[in-house]
Enzyme design. Sequence first.
Site, short mmCIF file in Angstrom:
data_model
loop_
_atom_site.label_atom_id
_atom_site.label_comp_id
_atom_site.label_asym_id
_atom_site.label_seq_id
_atom_site.Cartn_x
_atom_site.Cartn_y
_atom_site.Cartn_z
CG ASP A 102 43.56 43.55 30.50
OD1 ASP A 102 41.88 43.89 31.02
OD2 ASP A 102 43.36 42.52 30.45
CG ASP A 318 38.58 45.17 32.27
OD1 ASP A 318 40.07 45.27 32.15
OD2 ASP A 318 37.57 44.27 31.03
#
Length: 506
Positions: A102, A318
């Site tokens: 992440d 992201d």
Amino acid sequence: MPPAMTLLVQVFAAALLLTVAVGDGGKSLVLSLERTSHAGFGLSQLSNIDRVRHGRLLQQQPAGAGVVNLPLLGTYDPFLVGRYFTRIKLGTPPKQYYVLIDTGSHVLWVSCKNCKGCPTYSGLQIELQLFDPSNSSTASVVSCSDRPCALGSRSSDAACADSRCGYKFRYADGSGTSGYYVSDSVYLDTILGNPSTSNASAPIIFGCSTSHSGDLIRTDNAVDGILGLGRTGISLISQLSARGITRSAFAHCLRGENGGGGVLVLGQTEVPNMVYTPLVPSQSLYHVNLQSIAVDGQNLNIDPSVFATSNERGTILDSGTTLAFLAEEAFDPFVKTITQAAVSKSAHALFSRGSHCYQTNSSETFPLVHLNFAGGVSMTLKPQDYLLQQRAFDGSTLWCIGFQNNGKMTILGDLVLKDRMVVYDLEGQRIGWADYNCSLPVNFSNTSTTTAATDAVRNKADEAFPEGGGRADNKNSAHYGAYKLTLSNTFAFVLYSLVFFHFCRY
């Protein structure tokens, strides 16, 4: 000098020149590759492919800085897994934990003993386990008075709770986790630039979660934790680079089709045709300057300020986001233009399950999209980079726009990032990318590498993920081919033959 000695000197000199040519940026060496086919979806085979590929794209590092290769599992497809994850080893003795990669958060955390709401089973066919600091001889709890706690509080990643340095995170999907920080060892297979391979361990600080909420309690796609790769000092990449284990950079290649997977590289790497755009300074996440969007070669009528970075706006990359999101002012003209282009080629537009969809049998109906960034570089989106293929109720093929309306932020998630090598160069304060087949090796003629490093990566195939793990239940298997480099054996045979033939003459 005796003839035998003369030949040995010549052979040694040839070997030295070969080593310099391969490992020090000399002319390319053309080598034959042997292809071996393997039937079935064996994750040990997939991991081997990833390790071999990564060995061919390593760049030499400064002394003391290495490259860590972490094979990935998962896929961008929200109807299958909708996430990419890897495994890390923590504690003494080391135990493995599966963590979501992440770039939209900062902290590495895993679920801990006595956790409330932590899943104990995963539909991904991986074995989950809880970290127990009391079972690790190298673990220690981070207290409020420890310096890392003070540093973490500056970025809102830490807060004092019951004399322990704690945290409480809330994610964009409404899920959350809370716990406390511990210091313990992380174990990494490090490919060094000299080259050599070592099983490196280093003390790091990570989160020990004792409570989950929201989607984090679901079992269908459950993992052990999250590997936050943000730009703050508490992220894993910042901690490793501060200790000289890797450079302050990392990259990922998320394989889109055929079961997904890919690789996460901690350290510096490069592939051909890489382009770079500057990172927006003084940000904790990976903000970039998106300047315009073009569909079929024509810029959309969008005010550039829509993408500019501010407290409420901006464009970020992201890897923890499955799809992609556009600011509202960009979303509407984007959908309108895609619809016009598709309908002009006989696609039937409809609104299905909350998405803008098109009924057509081929993705060739849709135009190319270009995201134009600062520095004069573009990211080309093929139809499969902004559309999701689905089936309608009548069995016909639907292509639905995977971009979502997100108010003020633009977020480029896995739908866009897949099938590219994406480099996060924190030292150079830039992000780069190149279209890349994440299942294939890099051409030797375009990348500085070493045979020893390649062999070292390949020889670690026995540490692959467990067979059958990383896919949601009842998913179909795929077929993969493994490439094996035969330089070492070929060179050894030639060297042996020359020496043997020469001595037979005397």
